[in-house]
Design an enzyme around this catalytic site. Sequence first.
Site, PDB file in Angstrom:
ATOM      1  N   ILE A 151       0.916  -1.029   0.245  1.00 42.77           N
ATOM      2  CA  ILE A 151      -0.043  -0.078  -0.003  1.00 42.77           C
ATOM      3  C   ILE A 151       0.772   1.353  -0.079  1.00 42.77           C
ATOM      4  CG2 ILE A 151      -1.819   1.256   1.387  1.00 42.77           C
ATOM      5  CD1 ILE A 151      -2.384  -1.179   2.824  1.00 42.77           C
ATOM      6  N   LYS A 155       5.179   0.093  13.085  1.00 44.97           N
ATOM      7  CA  LYS A 155       4.591   0.749  12.054  1.00 44.97           C
ATOM      8  C   LYS A 155       3.874   2.085  12.273  1.00 44.97           C
ATOM      9  CE  LYS A 155       4.544  -3.462   9.516  1.00 44.97           C
ATOM     10  NZ  LYS A 155       3.782  -4.755   9.022  1.00 44.97           N
TER      11      LYS A 155
HETATM   12  N1  HSE Z   1       5.184  -9.783   9.536  1.00 42.16           N
HETATM   13  C1  HSE Z   1       4.427  -8.529   8.678  1.00 42.16           C
HETATM   14  C2  HSE Z   1       2.997  -8.707   8.591  1.00 42.16           C
HETATM   15  C3  HSE Z   1       4.866  -8.534   7.293  1.00 42.16           C
HETATM   16  O1  HSE Z   1       2.427  -9.900   8.737  1.00 42.16           O
HETATM   17  O2  HSE Z   1       2.204  -7.586   8.334  1.00 42.16           O
HETATM   18  C4  HSE Z   1       4.686  -7.498   6.681  1.00 42.16           C
HETATM   19  O3  HSE Z   1       5.398  -6.080   7.283  1.00 42.16           O
END
Ligand code: HSE
Length: 407
Positions: free
Chosen positions: A131, A200
Amino acid sequence: MVSVAIMGHGVVGSGVAEILLTHKQKLFASLGEEIYIKKILDLREFPDSPIADRFTKDFEEIINDLEIRVVVEVMGGLNPAYDYVKRCLKAGKSVATSNKELVAAHGAELLAIAKEENVNFMFEASVGGGIPIIRPMNQCLVANNVGEVAGILNGTTNFILTKMIEDGMQFADALKLAQDLGFAERNPAADIEGHDACRKICILASLAYGRHVYPDSVHTEGITDITLNDVKLAKEFGYVIKLIGKVKKLSDGSLDILTAPMLVPLNSQLSSIDYEFNGIMVRGDCTGDVVFYGKGAGKLPTASAVVADIVDCCKHLKARRFLFWADGDGSNIIDYKDSVSAMYLRVSGDDAEAKAQKLFGEISTVRSGGELAVITPEIRYGDCQSKCAELRDSGVNVLSVIRIGDI
Ligand code: HSE
């Protein structure tokens, strides 16, 4: 021709190499030059690769190669990624990475080095997989004061929760399936305990508010305590349970940020984001809500975002794309106990409803078997904890405590 190196040939790294090879013409049309993979760094052997002769186990071959102008870091983890990326930037090479752990831990420092060296450090793939979110927030939404960012930021946990909600699947089976499909981190604890989603939201908060937010300043809860009972009772109330990363700017300028499972109302745009898909809502003061949706994990979706950064770096070998935030010390973040939301409690025991009502005021309830689920009015999290302790003291079993997401 621009020569690039790729450090790491795992799920994402092999996807980046694959796209650079299979989409050569498409990328040539965009850049006006060929992107040539000169080296791939990995400790393993890949004799069947069509470019097997370009693999190396020695980072020095990359750092010392003056023709390599752009380096892709898709190794994951902090070590040796942090050292290698720092050295690449200091050597005047631009870097594109998918490594959210690296950006969340060292983003401010690496951005400062990139600025100093007049090169680019890009990380579109670090949040939301395929995205577009970093570039849209940094460029397209730049006119906005961002009031809030909230998202489903981890594909693995969203896949697990969806399997529990839709198929009544047990947690461990759904996790195994997500791992087999290549969504999970090397250590899936980072997914299920919420650390990946936390990294994130830290990156998005740093970008939105201009000061680095470090993961250890952010209260983080995972999904390991969520049961099928919670999923069912939440549904009775008209909610689905999702792992949410959320940051909100309060009126005094401080940030209310956390990562935790939340009950998301069915009329929220985030409620219908299922399986490995991610969704991110950005609330701008000019735009109102803007929602980004797509595959948040997996080989080619994530590699697609990395390749976009490679192209951007190649197009701007002699110019900086303005992507920057200053360092931060956590002083702009409120204590998670001061965060306010309505709460869902799953309780059992004699007179649980009357006791909950006495403590929390006007509650709504749903019953299933011998258990009672309660939704409280809005309450400061620290006060909710105190009242739950009082409930326990009065003989009520408090089995789950989950926030209601106002999203
Ligand atoms: N382990 C991460 C997830 C991978 O499941 O979103 C992508 O950042």
